[in-house]
Enzyme design. Structure first.
Site, PDB file in Angstrom:
ATOM      1  N   LEU A 129      12.371   7.554   1.721  1.00 51.48           N
ATOM      2  CA  LEU A 129      12.126   8.648   0.772  1.00 51.48           C
ATOM      3  C   LEU A 129      10.630   8.923   0.614  1.00 51.48           C
ATOM      4  O   LEU A 129       9.797   8.033   0.777  1.00 51.48           O
ATOM      5  CB  LEU A 129      12.743   8.344  -0.592  1.00 51.48           C
ATOM      6  CG  LEU A 129      12.225   7.161  -1.412  1.00 51.48           C
ATOM      7  CD1 LEU A 129      10.956   7.486  -2.183  1.00 51.48           C
ATOM      8  CD2 LEU A 129      13.307   6.730  -2.373  1.00 51.48           C
TER       9      LEU A 129
ATOM     10  N   CYS B 167       1.770   4.320   0.468  1.00 53.93           N
ATOM     11  CA  CYS B 167       2.517   3.879   1.660  1.00 53.93           C
ATOM     12  C   CYS B 167       1.697   3.889   2.946  1.00 53.93           C
ATOM     13  O   CYS B 167       1.472   2.841   3.550  1.00 53.93           O
ATOM     14  CB  CYS B 167       3.762   4.733   1.826  1.00 53.93           C
ATOM     15  SG  CYS B 167       4.819   4.661   0.383  1.00 53.93           S
TER      16      CYS B 167
ATOM     17  N   GLY C 120      -3.153   9.601   2.022  1.00 52.37           N
ATOM     18  CA  GLY C 120      -3.386   8.603   0.974  1.00 52.37           C
ATOM     19  C   GLY C 120      -2.043   8.142   0.442  1.00 52.37           C
ATOM     20  O   GLY C 120      -1.039   8.199   1.147  1.00 52.37           O
TER      21      GLY C 120
ATOM     22  N   LYS D 144      -1.444   1.539   3.345  1.00 48.51           N
ATOM     23  CA  LYS D 144      -1.005   0.135   3.304  1.00 48.51           C
ATOM     24  C   LYS D 144      -0.184  -0.219   4.555  1.00 48.51           C
ATOM     25  O   LYS D 144      -0.371  -1.279   5.156  1.00 48.51           O
ATOM     26  CB  LYS D 144      -0.179  -0.040   2.025  1.00 48.51           C
ATOM     27  CG  LYS D 144       0.814  -1.159   2.002  1.00 48.51           C
ATOM     28  CD  LYS D 144       1.514  -1.236   0.665  1.00 48.51           C
ATOM     29  CE  LYS D 144       2.904  -0.666   0.678  1.00 48.51           C
ATOM     30  NZ  LYS D 144       4.010  -1.465   1.006  1.00 48.51           N
TER      31      LYS D 144
ATOM     32  N   VAL E 118      11.211   3.153  -5.510  1.00 48.85           N
ATOM     33  CA  VAL E 118      12.350   3.049  -4.598  1.00 48.85           C
ATOM     34  C   VAL E 118      13.583   2.559  -5.346  1.00 48.85           C
ATOM     35  O   VAL E 118      14.672   3.127  -5.228  1.00 48.85           O
ATOM     36  CB  VAL E 118      11.995   2.111  -3.415  1.00 48.85           C
ATOM     37  CG1 VAL E 118      13.223   1.784  -2.590  1.00 48.85           C
ATOM     38  CG2 VAL E 118      10.929   2.758  -2.544  1.00 48.85           C
TER      39      VAL E 118
ATOM     40  N   PHE F  37       3.911  17.247   9.374  1.00 51.65           N
ATOM     41  CA  PHE F  37       2.868  16.220   9.419  1.00 51.65           C
ATOM     42  C   PHE F  37       1.752  16.549  10.404  1.00 51.65           C
ATOM     43  O   PHE F  37       1.125  15.672  10.984  1.00 51.65           O
ATOM     44  CB  PHE F  37       3.465  14.821   9.659  1.00 51.65           C
ATOM     45  CG  PHE F  37       4.076  14.303   8.385  1.00 51.65           C
ATOM     46  CD1 PHE F  37       5.261  14.820   7.918  1.00 51.65           C
ATOM     47  CD2 PHE F  37       3.426  13.350   7.618  1.00 51.65           C
ATOM     48  CE1 PHE F  37       5.801  14.411   6.703  1.00 51.65           C
ATOM     49  CE2 PHE F  37       3.957  12.930   6.413  1.00 51.65           C
ATOM     50  CZ  PHE F  37       5.153  13.464   5.954  1.00 51.65           C
TER      51      PHE F  37
ATOM     52  N   THR G  43       9.468  -2.346   1.952  1.00 49.76           N
ATOM     53  CA  THR G  43       8.843  -2.308   3.282  1.00 49.76           C
ATOM     54  C   THR G  43       8.253  -3.682   3.582  1.00 49.76           C
ATOM     55  O   THR G  43       7.342  -4.130   2.876  1.00 49.76           O
ATOM     56  CB  THR G  43       7.741  -1.238   3.322  1.00 49.76           C
ATOM     57  OG1 THR G  43       8.353   0.020   3.005  1.00 49.76           O
ATOM     58  CG2 THR G  43       7.079  -1.156   4.671  1.00 49.76           C
TER      59      THR G  43
ATOM     60  N   LYS H  33      -0.665  13.694  -3.498  1.00 50.92           N
ATOM     61  CA  LYS H  33      -0.059  14.858  -2.848  1.00 50.92           C
ATOM     62  C   LYS H  33       0.640  15.656  -3.935  1.00 50.92           C
ATOM     63  O   LYS H  33       0.758  15.181  -5.074  1.00 50.92           O
ATOM     64  CB  LYS H  33       0.911  14.431  -1.742  1.00 50.92           C
ATOM     65  CG  LYS H  33       2.110  13.664  -2.265  1.00 50.92           C
ATOM     66  CD  LYS H  33       3.106  13.481  -1.154  1.00 50.92           C
ATOM     67  CE  LYS H  33       4.442  13.054  -1.722  1.00 50.92           C
ATOM     68  NZ  LYS H  33       5.469  12.948  -0.726  1.00 50.92           N
TER      69      LYS H  33
ATOM     70  N   ASP I 171      14.680  -5.470 -13.674  1.00 51.27           N
ATOM     71  CA  ASP I 171      13.223  -5.530 -13.536  1.00 51.27           C
ATOM     72  C   ASP I 171      12.711  -6.663 -14.412  1.00 51.27           C
ATOM     73  O   ASP I 171      13.290  -6.949 -15.468  1.00 51.27           O
ATOM     74  CB  ASP I 171      12.573  -4.208 -13.943  1.00 51.27           C
ATOM     75  CG  ASP I 171      11.216  -4.019 -13.283  1.00 51.27           C
ATOM     76  OD1 ASP I 171      11.146  -3.290 -12.273  1.00 51.27           O
ATOM     77  OD2 ASP I 171      10.231  -4.625 -13.756  1.00 51.27           O
TER      78      ASP I 171
HETATM   79  C1  UGA Z   1       5.738   8.317   3.115  1.00 51.38           C
HETATM   80  C2  UGA Z   1       6.788   8.714   4.170  1.00 51.38           C
HETATM   81  O1  UGA Z   1       6.716  10.122   4.416  1.00 51.38           O
HETATM   82  C3  UGA Z   1       8.201   8.355   3.696  1.00 51.38           C
HETATM   83  O2  UGA Z   1       9.147   8.639   4.729  1.00 51.38           O
HETATM   84  C4  UGA Z   1       8.237   6.857   3.358  1.00 51.38           C
HETATM   85  O3  UGA Z   1       9.509   6.464   2.891  1.00 51.38           O
HETATM   86  C5  UGA Z   1       7.191   6.555   2.307  1.00 51.38           C
HETATM   87  O4  UGA Z   1       5.890   6.916   2.802  1.00 51.38           O
HETATM   88  C6  UGA Z   1       7.232   5.076   2.016  1.00 51.38           C
HETATM   89  O5  UGA Z   1       6.940   4.279   2.900  1.00 51.38           O
HETATM   90  O6  UGA Z   1       7.668   4.693   0.916  1.00 51.38           O
HETATM   91  P1  UGA Z   1       4.865   9.390   0.813  1.00 51.38           P
HETATM   92  O7  UGA Z   1       3.764   8.375   0.891  1.00 51.38           O
HETATM   93  O8  UGA Z   1       5.613   9.554  -0.450  1.00 51.38           O
HETATM   94  O9  UGA Z   1       5.971   9.103   1.946  1.00 51.38           O
HETATM   95  O10 UGA Z   1       4.228  10.818   1.115  1.00 51.38           O
HETATM   96  P2  UGA Z   1       4.055  11.771   2.377  1.00 51.38           P
HETATM   97  O11 UGA Z   1       4.653  13.082   2.057  1.00 51.38           O
HETATM   98  O12 UGA Z   1       4.486  11.140   3.629  1.00 51.38           O
HETATM   99  O13 UGA Z   1       2.464  11.950   2.399  1.00 51.38           O
HETATM  100  C7  UGA Z   1       1.593  10.847   2.641  1.00 51.38           C
HETATM  101  C8  UGA Z   1       0.151  11.311   2.739  1.00 51.38           C
HETATM  102  O14 UGA Z   1      -0.056  12.045   3.941  1.00 51.38           O
HETATM  103  C9  UGA Z   1      -0.282  12.237   1.596  1.00 51.38           C
HETATM  104  O15 UGA Z   1      -1.567  11.845   1.167  1.00 51.38           O
HETATM  105  C10 UGA Z   1      -0.336  13.604   2.235  1.00 51.38           C
HETATM  106  O16 UGA Z   1      -1.280  14.450   1.636  1.00 51.38           O
HETATM  107  C11 UGA Z   1      -0.739  13.255   3.663  1.00 51.38           C
HETATM  108  N1  UGA Z   1      -0.337  14.261   4.654  1.00 51.38           N
HETATM  109  C12 UGA Z   1       0.969  14.506   4.909  1.00 51.38           C
HETATM  110  C13 UGA Z   1      -1.309  14.954   5.363  1.00 51.38           C
HETATM  111  O17 UGA Z   1      -2.532  14.752   5.171  1.00 51.38           O
HETATM  112  N2  UGA Z   1      -0.914  15.867   6.302  1.00 51.38           N
HETATM  113  C14 UGA Z   1       0.380  16.113   6.566  1.00 51.38           C
HETATM  114  O18 UGA Z   1       0.668  16.966   7.448  1.00 51.38           O
HETATM  115  C15 UGA Z   1       1.360  15.420   5.852  1.00 51.38           C
END
Ligand code: UGA
Length: 434
Positions: free
Chosen positions: A154, A261, A258, A264, A11, A250, A123, A321, A30
C-alpha cells in the site's frame, strides 16, 4: 475469519480496517496504551482518506476492536499478522528488535493445540521468516504454527483503495495448511495471488520498492541531461512511458523520493546485499542521485536569488507527498531546514502536514506556518512548490502574483504548466524543463 494484527501503525491499522470491510473479525493490538485508548475512543491517529469511516463503521458493527494485549489477540485469532516497525539503524541495516520481541511474545501466549499462522507483513530482510520461526520454537517447544511472509504494497495517501484493490497478493509459505488459510483471508479481494517460498516473498518487497526508487532516480538523472540540453523531462517521460514495457508511473522528476519507505528500503537492500556478499552498487548510485536532487534545486535558487540569507521565501507543501499528513523523511521538510540554515525567512503552508511538522519539531520556530497558500506568498521574493498537492495547482495565480514581492516560482515537482506560468508573468523554474 478471525484475524489479529500486532502493531496498529499505518500498515496494521489500514489492513485491519480493510480486513473488517471484507467481513473478517479483526482485533488490532498495540503496545502503546495511549494509541489504543485513542482508537477505542474512535480517534484515528493518522490521516488517510477513507480510513476513519471504515474504522467507525466496523467498530460499531463489532467486527473491529483494539487491545493492548497480545494474548487476547492471539487467543481469538487463527491468523496473527505482525505489522510492527522495522526502522533503519545507523549503518542502513534493519532494526529487527520489534519483530523479535513480538515473536517471543507470541510464543509465550501460544497454547497447546492452538494452531496459528504467524504472518509477517512488516518490510523485513530476506531470511527473517526463518528467524521468527526459530525464535517462536525456542520460546515454546510445543507451539503449533507456521510462519508466512505477506508483504504489503500500500501507498500512503491511497492506502485504503490500494489495500481493497491490490495488483497482487504475495504469500510466501512452506506449508499448504497455512497457504490455504491465507488464500481464504484474501479471497474476498479478488486479486491475483502469487504463492512463493518465504525468502522470495520477503525479497519481492525490497526488490519492488528499490525498483520504483530506481525509476525515480533514473528520470531525475535524465532531468539533469534535459537541463543541460534544453529538452523537457516531462515530454521525455511521456515518450518513454508510453512504451507499455516501461510505463509512465514513477517517472515524475522532482526533488527526489522521501517518506518512511523508499529511503529506508533502498538502504536496507544495499545492506542486505552487502551482508550476503553480493554488493549492489546500482542501488548505491540510485541513492546518490536522490541525495543530490535537493542540492541541485537549491543551487538553482541561489543562481536566481544570489544569496538566500534574509530572502522571504514561501514554501507550499511539507508532507513527503500529497494526500498524507506524513512528514517523516520529507524532502520538503529538509528543503525548509536548509533554507532556514542559509538565513532565509520562510513562510510555509501544507494542507495536512503542518500539525505533525510542529508536533515532531521537524521545522524551526523561525518558520511561520499560515492557513492558506495565498497567505504564504504575501511579500515573498520567491515561491517554492515542494509537494504537489492538487489544491496548489488550483490557486488564483493572479492573486498569488499580486501578493508576491517578486513573481519568481521554483517548482520542485513540475506541478505547474510552464507556458501558463510564463504567460501570467511569472519567472518559472521547474526540474528538467527549459
Ligand atoms: C511506497 C510504495 O509505493 C508502496 O508500494 C509501498 O507499499 C510503500 O512504499 C511501503 O513500503 O510501505 P509510499 O512511500 O507511501 O509507498 O509513497 P510513494 O507514492 O511510493 O512515494 C514515495 C516517494 O517517491 C515520495 O516522496 C514521492 O514524492 C516520490 N516520487 C514518486 C517521485 O519523486 N516521483 C514519482 O514519479 C513517484
Amino acid at each position: 475469519m478471525d484475524i489479529c494484527i500486532i502493531g496498529s501503525g499505518y500498515v496494521g491499522l489500514v489492513s485491519g480496517a480493510c480486513f473488517a470491510e471484507v467481513g473478517h473479525n479483526v482485533v488490532c493490538v498495540d503496545n502503546d496504551p495511549r494509541k489504543i485508548e485513542k482508537l477505542q475512543r474512535g480517534e484515528i491517529p493518522i490521516y488517510e482518506p477513507g480510513l476513519e469511516d471504515l474504522v467507525h463503521r466496523h467498530v460499531s458493527a463489532n467486527r473491529l476492536r483494539f487491545t493492548g494485549s497480545i494474548e487476547d489477540g492471539v487467543d481469538h485469532s487463527e491468523i496473527v499478522f505482525i505489522a510492527v516497525p522495522t526502522p533503519p539503524q545507523a549503518d542502513g541495516s534493519v532494526d529487527l528488535s520489534y519483530i523479535e520481541r513480538v515473536a517471543r511474545e507470541i510464543a509465550v501466549v501460544l497454547k497447546p493445540g492452538q494452531y496459528r499462522v504467524v504472518v509477517d507483513k512488516s518490510t523485513v530482510p530476506v531470511k527473517t521468516g526463518e528467524k521468527v520461526d526459530a525464535t517462536i520454537r525456542r520460546y515454546n517447544r510445543n507451539a503449533e504454527f507456521d510462519v508466512v511472509s505477506n508483504p504489503e504494497f500500500l501507498r500512503e495517501g491511497c492506502a485504503v483503495p490500494d489495500l481493497m484493490n491490490p495488483d497482487r497478493i504475495v504469500i510466501g509459505s512452506a506449508s499448504q495448511r497455512a497457504t490455504d488459510l491465507m488464500k481464504r483471508v484474501y479471497e474476498p479481494f479478488n486479486a491475483p495471488i502469487l504463492v512463493t517460498d518465504v525468502n522470495s516473498a520477503e525479497l519481492i518487497k525490497h526488490a519492488a520498492n528499490s525498483f520504483l526508487s530506481l525509476k525515480i532516480s533514473y528520470i531525475n538523472a535524465v532531468s539533469a541531461i534535459c537541463e543541460a540540453s534544453g529538452a523537457d523531462v516531462e515530454k521525455v517521460a511521456d515518450g518513454i512511458g508510453m512504451d507499455k514495457r516501461i510505463g509512465r508511473n514513477f517517472l515524475n522528476a522532482g526533488l527526489g523520493y522521501g517518506g518512511s519507505c523508499f529511503p529506508k528500503d533502498v538502504k536496507a537492500f544495499i545492506a542486505i546485499a552487502d551482508e550476503l556478499g553480493v554488493p549492489f552498487d546500482l542501488m548505491k548510485e540510485v541513492e546518490r542521485i536522490n541525495d543530490s536532487m535537493l542540492e541541485r534545486f537549491l543551487k538553482k535558487m541561489r543562481d536566481a536569488l544570489w544569496v538566500l540569507k534574509d530572502k522571504r521565501i514561501a514554501v507550499w507543501g511539507l508532507s513527503f507527498k500529497p494526500d498524507t499528513d506524513d512528514v517523516r523523511n520529507s524532502v520538503a521538510i529538509e528543503l525548509v531546514r536548509q533554507l532556514v540554515e542559509e538565513g532565509a525567512i520562510v513562510t510555509a503552508y501544507d494542507p495536512k502536514g503542518m500539525e505533525k511538522a510542529r508536533e515532531f519539531n521537524l521545522i524551526s520556530d523561525k518558520v511561520k506556518l499560515v492557513s492558506s497558500p495565498v497567505d504564504a506568498v504575501d511579500g515573498a521574493e520567491a515561491l517554492v512548490l515542494a509537494t504537489e498537492w492538487k489544491e496548489f495547482a488550483r490557486q488564483d495565480f493572479a492573486e498569488v502574483k499580486r501578493r508576491m514581492h517578486t513573481p519568481l516560482v521554483f517548482d520542485g515537482r513540475n506541478l505547474f504548466k510552464t507556458d501558463t506560468m510564463r504567460e501570467m508573468g511569472f519567472v518559472y523554474c521547474g526540474v528538467g524543463r527549459p
